[in-house]
Write a protein that holds these residues in place. Sequence first.
Motif, mmCIF file in Angstrom:
data_model
loop_
_atom_site.group_PDB
_atom_site.id
_atom_site.type_symbol
_atom_site.label_atom_id
_atom_site.label_comp_id
_atom_site.label_asym_id
_atom_site.label_seq_id
_atom_site.Cartn_x
_atom_site.Cartn_y
_atom_site.Cartn_z
ATOM 1 N N ALA A 182 -3.523 10.008 -5.154
ATOM 2 C CA ALA A 182 -4.691 9.126 -4.986
ATOM 3 C C ALA A 182 -5.160 9.211 -3.531
ATOM 4 O O ALA A 182 -4.561 8.580 -2.653
ATOM 5 N N ASN A 194 1.451 6.607 -6.792
ATOM 6 C CA ASN A 194 0.269 7.418 -7.099
ATOM 7 C C ASN A 194 0.006 8.399 -5.953
ATOM 8 O O ASN A 194 -0.980 8.268 -5.227
ATOM 9 N N LEU A 209 0.836 -1.198 0.000
ATOM 10 C CA LEU A 209 0.000 0.000 0.000
ATOM 11 C C LEU A 209 0.873 1.251 0.000
ATOM 12 O O LEU A 209 0.590 2.213 -0.722
ATOM 13 N N GLU A 210 1.954 1.243 0.772
ATOM 14 C CA GLU A 210 2.892 2.368 0.767
ATOM 15 C C GLU A 210 3.518 2.547 -0.620
ATOM 16 O O GLU A 210 3.647 3.671 -1.109
ATOM 17 N N GLU A 218 -0.994 11.333 6.641
ATOM 18 C CA GLU A 218 -1.663 10.752 5.466
ATOM 19 C C GLU A 218 -3.075 11.315 5.307
ATOM 20 O O GLU A 218 -3.521 11.592 4.192
ATOM 21 N N THR A 257 -4.843 13.353 2.337
ATOM 22 C CA THR A 257 -6.143 12.947 1.800
ATOM 23 C C THR A 257 -7.048 14.158 1.673
ATOM 24 O O THR A 257 -7.673 14.376 0.623
ATOM 25 N N GLU A 274 -7.595 7.886 -1.983
ATOM 26 C CA GLU A 274 -8.053 6.632 -1.384
ATOM 27 C C GLU A 274 -6.896 5.825 -0.802
ATOM 28 O O GLU A 274 -7.048 5.172 0.238
ATOM 29 N N LEU A 275 -5.729 5.885 -1.445
ATOM 30 C CA LEU A 275 -4.564 5.177 -0.925
ATOM 31 C C LEU A 275 -4.070 5.837 0.358
ATOM 32 O O LEU A 275 -3.707 5.158 1.322
ATOM 33 N N ARG A 276 -4.086 7.149 0.362
ATOM 34 C CA ARG A 276 -3.657 7.883 1.559
ATOM 35 C C ARG A 276 -4.617 7.649 2.717
ATOM 36 O O ARG A 276 -4.200 7.507 3.864
ATOM 37 N N ALA A 286 2.203 1.640 -3.476
ATOM 38 C CA ALA A 286 1.150 2.157 -4.367
ATOM 39 C C ALA A 286 0.954 3.651 -4.150
ATOM 40 O O ALA A 286 0.796 4.400 -5.115
ATOM 41 N N ARG A 287 0.992 4.087 -2.887
ATOM 42 C CA ARG A 287 0.881 5.514 -2.585
ATOM 43 C C ARG A 287 2.049 6.298 -3.181
ATOM 44 O O ARG A 287 1.876 7.364 -3.749
ATOM 45 N N LEU A 330 -3.894 4.178 4.151
ATOM 46 C CA LEU A 330 -2.678 4.187 4.954
ATOM 47 C C LEU A 330 -2.916 4.891 6.281
ATOM 48 O O LEU A 330 -2.462 4.426 7.329
#
Length: 95
Positions: free
Chosen positions: A42, A39, A32-33, A65, A69, A44-46, A35-36, A49
């Motif tokens: 994004a 991106n 997930l980190e 985070e 967001t 949703e990723l933040r 991916a963040r 996390l």
Amino acid sequence: MLFRSAQWGEVVSSYKRRYGKLHDYTDQVRALEAARNKNPKAPELRFLLGYHYGYLGFFSQAIAELDKTLALAPNDEWARKLKEAFEQAARRKAD
């Protein structure tokens, strides 16, 4: 209020029981980190996390985070409420 419910953090707080091996959970958080990092815009990723960091007790990282967001999605009320809940938890821990 939803954030007062212990159920919100149930998945994270019981990760040792829910995952076969401890590293299975940490590998997913690291993914997930990554991916963040790939991106950074994004929200949703933040948010995810921030959720995981907060329920793991890493309040400053969670708040950072969730701040990101909210910068990306200023109308995200769930992120705002979760951030407030972690800010309160951080204050309680500091006292």
